[in-house]
Design a protein around this motif. Structure first.
Motif, PDB file in Angstrom:
ATOM      1  N   GLN A 114       0.830  -1.208   0.000  1.00  0.00           N
ATOM      2  CA  GLN A 114       0.000   0.000   0.000  1.00  0.00           C
ATOM      3  C   GLN A 114       0.863   1.256   0.000  1.00  0.00           C
ATOM      4  N   GLY A 115       0.638   2.136  -0.957  1.00  0.00           N
ATOM      5  CA  GLY A 115       1.372   3.400  -1.032  1.00  0.00           C
ATOM      6  C   GLY A 115       0.492   4.574  -0.642  1.00  0.00           C
ATOM      7  N   TYR A 116       0.284   4.754   0.640  1.00  0.00           N
ATOM      8  CA  TYR A 116      -0.555   5.842   1.150  1.00  0.00           C
ATOM      9  C   TYR A 116       0.288   6.884   1.891  1.00  0.00           C
ATOM     10  N   SER A 117       0.737   6.545   3.107  1.00  0.00           N
ATOM     11  CA  SER A 117       1.437   7.509   3.961  1.00  0.00           C
ATOM     12  C   SER A 117       2.742   7.993   3.332  1.00  0.00           C
ATOM     13  N   GLU A 118       3.067   9.243   3.642  1.00  0.00           N
ATOM     14  CA  GLU A 118       4.328   9.831   3.207  1.00  0.00           C
ATOM     15  C   GLU A 118       4.984  10.531   4.394  1.00  0.00           C
ATOM     16  N   PRO A 119       6.274  10.798   4.318  1.00  0.00           N
ATOM     17  CA  PRO A 119       6.890  11.628   5.354  1.00  0.00           C
ATOM     18  C   PRO A 119       6.171  12.978   5.400  1.00  0.00           C
ATOM     19  N   GLY A 120       5.530  13.281   6.509  1.00  0.00           N
ATOM     20  CA  GLY A 120       4.785  14.528   6.622  1.00  0.00           C
ATOM     21  C   GLY A 120       3.322  14.402   6.255  1.00  0.00           C
ATOM     22  N   SER A 121       2.888  13.248   5.757  1.00  0.00           N
ATOM     23  CA  SER A 121       1.484  13.025   5.402  1.00  0.00           C
ATOM     24  C   SER A 121       1.051  11.667   5.932  1.00  0.00           C
ATOM     25  N   GLY A 122       0.759  11.618   7.224  1.00  0.00           N
ATOM     26  CA  GLY A 122       0.309  10.394   7.862  1.00  0.00           C
ATOM     27  C   GLY A 122      -1.171  10.460   8.154  1.00  0.00           C
ATOM     28  N   TYR A 139       1.626   8.083 -16.939  1.00  0.00           N
ATOM     29  CA  TYR A 139       1.955   9.069 -15.919  1.00  0.00           C
ATOM     30  C   TYR A 139       3.408   8.850 -15.518  1.00  0.00           C
ATOM     31  N   ILE A 140       4.106   9.936 -15.217  1.00  0.00           N
ATOM     32  CA  ILE A 140       5.456   9.863 -14.672  1.00  0.00           C
ATOM     33  C   ILE A 140       5.348  10.210 -13.196  1.00  0.00           C
ATOM     34  N   ILE A 141       5.686   9.250 -12.336  1.00  0.00           N
ATOM     35  CA  ILE A 141       5.475   9.396 -10.894  1.00  0.00           C
ATOM     36  C   ILE A 141       6.788   9.672 -10.180  1.00  0.00           C
ATOM     37  N   ASN A 142       6.785  10.697  -9.306  1.00  0.00           N
ATOM     38  CA  ASN A 142       7.938  11.041  -8.472  1.00  0.00           C
ATOM     39  C   ASN A 142       7.467  11.327  -7.055  1.00  0.00           C
ATOM     40  N   GLY A 143       8.258  10.869  -6.074  1.00  0.00           N
ATOM     41  CA  GLY A 143       7.920  11.094  -4.677  1.00  0.00           C
ATOM     42  C   GLY A 143       8.335   9.913  -3.828  1.00  0.00           C
ATOM     43  N   SER A 144       7.787   9.826  -2.611  1.00  0.00           N
ATOM     44  CA  SER A 144       8.128   8.706  -1.735  1.00  0.00           C
ATOM     45  C   SER A 144       6.958   8.391  -0.809  1.00  0.00           C
ATOM     46  N   LYS A 145       6.911   7.147  -0.384  1.00  0.00           N
ATOM     47  CA  LYS A 145       5.927   6.669   0.575  1.00  0.00           C
ATOM     48  C   LYS A 145       6.670   6.047   1.753  1.00  0.00           C
ATOM     49  N   ILE A 146       6.015   6.039   2.910  1.00  0.00           N
ATOM     50  CA  ILE A 146       6.640   5.455   4.089  1.00  0.00           C
ATOM     51  C   ILE A 146       5.648   4.542   4.794  1.00  0.00           C
ATOM     52  N   TRP A 147       6.197   3.609   5.578  1.00  0.00           N
ATOM     53  CA  TRP A 147       5.398   2.573   6.265  1.00  0.00           C
ATOM     54  C   TRP A 147       4.679   1.680   5.253  1.00  0.00           C
ATOM     55  N   THR A 148       5.321   1.487   4.087  1.00  0.00           N
ATOM     56  CA  THR A 148       4.746   0.595   3.085  1.00  0.00           C
ATOM     57  C   THR A 148       5.042  -0.849   3.491  1.00  0.00           C
ATOM     58  N   SER A 149       4.090  -1.438   4.210  1.00  0.00           N
ATOM     59  CA  SER A 149       4.278  -2.789   4.758  1.00  0.00           C
ATOM     60  C   SER A 149       4.554  -3.795   3.645  1.00  0.00           C
ATOM     61  N   VAL A 187      13.261   0.487  -2.713  1.00  0.00           N
ATOM     62  CA  VAL A 187      12.658   0.153  -1.414  1.00  0.00           C
ATOM     63  C   VAL A 187      13.742   0.006  -0.351  1.00  0.00           C
ATOM     64  N   LYS A 188      13.507   0.621   0.813  1.00  0.00           N
ATOM     65  CA  LYS A 188      14.434   0.502   1.935  1.00  0.00           C
ATOM     66  C   LYS A 188      13.664   0.083   3.186  1.00  0.00           C
ATOM     67  N   ILE A 193      11.250  -1.998  16.637  1.00  0.00           N
ATOM     68  CA  ILE A 193      11.745  -2.419  17.948  1.00  0.00           C
ATOM     69  C   ILE A 193      11.527  -3.914  18.181  1.00  0.00           C
ATOM     70  N   SER A 194      10.642  -4.531  17.385  1.00  0.00           N
ATOM     71  CA  SER A 194      10.409  -5.969  17.523  1.00  0.00           C
ATOM     72  C   SER A 194      11.508  -6.788  16.858  1.00  0.00           C
ATOM     73  N   GLY A 195      12.432  -6.117  16.162  1.00  0.00           N
ATOM     74  CA  GLY A 195      13.524  -6.810  15.491  1.00  0.00           C
ATOM     75  C   GLY A 195      13.228  -7.167  14.052  1.00  0.00           C
ATOM     76  N   ALA A 196      11.990  -6.932  13.616  1.00  0.00           N
ATOM     77  CA  ALA A 196      11.600  -7.238  12.241  1.00  0.00           C
ATOM     78  C   ALA A 196      11.596  -5.959  11.406  1.00  0.00           C
ATOM     79  N   SER A 197      11.492  -6.135  10.087  1.00  0.00           N
ATOM     80  CA  SER A 197      11.438  -4.980   9.190  1.00  0.00           C
ATOM     81  C   SER A 197      10.287  -5.127   8.200  1.00  0.00           C
ATOM     82  N   PRO A 198       9.048  -5.212   8.682  1.00  0.00           N
ATOM     83  CA  PRO A 198       7.928  -5.345   7.747  1.00  0.00           C
ATOM     84  C   PRO A 198       7.598  -4.029   7.043  1.00  0.00           C
ATOM     85  N   PHE A 199       7.993  -2.900   7.659  1.00  0.00           N
ATOM     86  CA  PHE A 199       7.710  -1.590   7.069  1.00  0.00           C
ATOM     87  C   PHE A 199       8.898  -1.130   6.230  1.00  0.00           C
TER      88      PHE A 199
END
Length: 381
Positions: A114-122, A139-149, A187-188, A193-199
């Motif tokens: 899911q590409g919803y939240s962004e840095p500054g747009s939660g 379309y040419i898409i530029n930007g970033s999303k965060i918490w993309t599980s 993707v990064k 804190i749970s030790g996993a990286s699902p986001f």
């Protein structure tokens, strides 16, 4: 033969006993049941058969779920394809888009993110800035999303982009889907804190996406986005009924008896006994509420604002369950690694840490309470 008897017989015939009773399961047995399950359409029981679903109504779906649970049959399906983008496609997608994506979702052939939240747009999601600029048929898409599980494992993404920067905040947003293997997608993973990286944080640099991938109407994607959030919140709320699953799983009462003590078949400590009983009663009442809500509607109907209630209460119930477990386990819940700690208990520790995100993901608890106040209780702003 009625539907329950037919379903029970089918499961017992086709789901290997080793799967249902927790024995050693071969890859052949597991794959065989997986294929049979998908062929039956059970991964999307209410979806039309033409897209690979089972075409069942709400009551039959409930019977199916009860029989799968009773027989402890493995359910080899899940993910955002089934719980989020699939239902949204059924409601807003074209026939061509449905035929392209839904059968693959039913058979679990592709993984979605899911590409919803962004840095500054939660919580203020409509302030998103990822832009899509028209270029011929693309379309040419530029930007970033965060918490993309699960973005690092995903094949496709459903994404909100701004196609009209001059429109009011909730206008000019378009809902579009595209391959995560498209050139320009990076993707990064984010360590929790749970030790996993699902986001993950996901970056788009001149990603070219065909305009035919737009779901719904250009510049009216906020409508699709809100509906999908209701599907997501209903799905997240399902954790509130939390009980033991699988043939070897322990209930919260089982764990309490083991760690707190047992007298005459009861949890020895009266304080813990009361907490466990209250938790179980709340879970049962919550389960009945979600069931009643589902039975009041027709199969395939879109969720209502009740999804916010389910999301809020379900996540609080899940957090309460894990708080109880950690308190019961005592020092056994403090482990992080090592052979001196039981593997199941290490799982509880990490799950407890992960649960702290439950009240944030899919819309914060504060957002859900606002929706409940305004849309369900009818309170003034």
């Amino acid at each position: 033969m009625d539907f329950r008897a037919e379903t029970r017989a089918f499961i017992e015939e086709h789901c290997p006993e080793s799967i249902r009773k927790g024995g050693s399961v071969s890859d052949e047995e597991r794959q065989g049941w997986r294929s049979t399950y998908f062929e039956k359409g059970w991964s999307a029981p209410t979806w039309p058969t033409k897209y690979g679903g089972a075409g069942l109504d709400g009551l039959d779906v409930r019977v199916l779920q009860e029989e799968l649970s009773r027989t402890r049959a493995w359910v080899p399906a899940g993910g955002m394809g089934l719980t989020m983008i699939g239902p949204a496609l059924l409601e807003y997608g074209t026939e061509e888009q449905c035929y392209e994506h839904l059968p693959k979702i039913v058979r679990q052939e592709i993984v979605w993110c899911q590409g919803y939240s962004e840095p500054g747009s939660g919580s203020d999601l409509a302030s998103l800035k990822t832009k899509a600029v028209s270029d011929g048929d693309d379309y040419i898409i530029n930007g970033s999303k965060i918490w993309t599980s699960g973005a690092d494992q995903a094949d496709w993404i459903f994404c909100l982009v701004r196609t009209d920067p001059n429109a009011p905040k909730h206008e000019g947003i378009t809902f579009i889907v595209f391959s995560m293997h498209s050139p320009g997608v990076t993707v990064k993973p984010i360590l929790l804190i749970s030790g996993a990286s699902p986001f993950c944080q996901t970056f788009f640099d001149d990603v070219r996406v065909p305009k035919r991938n737009v779901i719904g109407t250009v510049n009216k994607g906020w409508t699709v986005a809100k509906r999908l959030l209701q599907y997501e919140r209903t799905s997240i709320g399902g954790m509130g009924s939390g009980g033991a699953t699988g043939p070897r799983a322990r209930t919260i009462a089982d764990i309490a008896k083991e760690y707190v003590g047992e007298e005459d078949g009861k949890i020895a400590d009266p304080e813990f006994r009361e907490k466990v009983i209250n938790h179980q009663l709340n879970g049962h009442a919550y389960g009945l509420t979600t069931r009643r809500s589902g039975e009041e509607g027709k199969a395939g109907i879109a969720p209502t604002f009740m999804s916010s209630l389910f999301k809020y209460y379900g996540t609080e119930q899940n957090k309460n369950r894990l708080d109880l477990l950690v308190n019961m386990l005592g020092h056994d819940a403090l482990g992080w690694t090592g052979e001196t700690f039981d593997r199941a208990n290490l799982g509880v520790t990490r799950e407890w840490l992960r649960s702290k995100a439950n009240s944030i993901e899919g819309g914060t608890s504060e957002v859900q309470l606002n929706i409940i106040s305004k849309r369900i209780l009818g309170l003034p702003d």
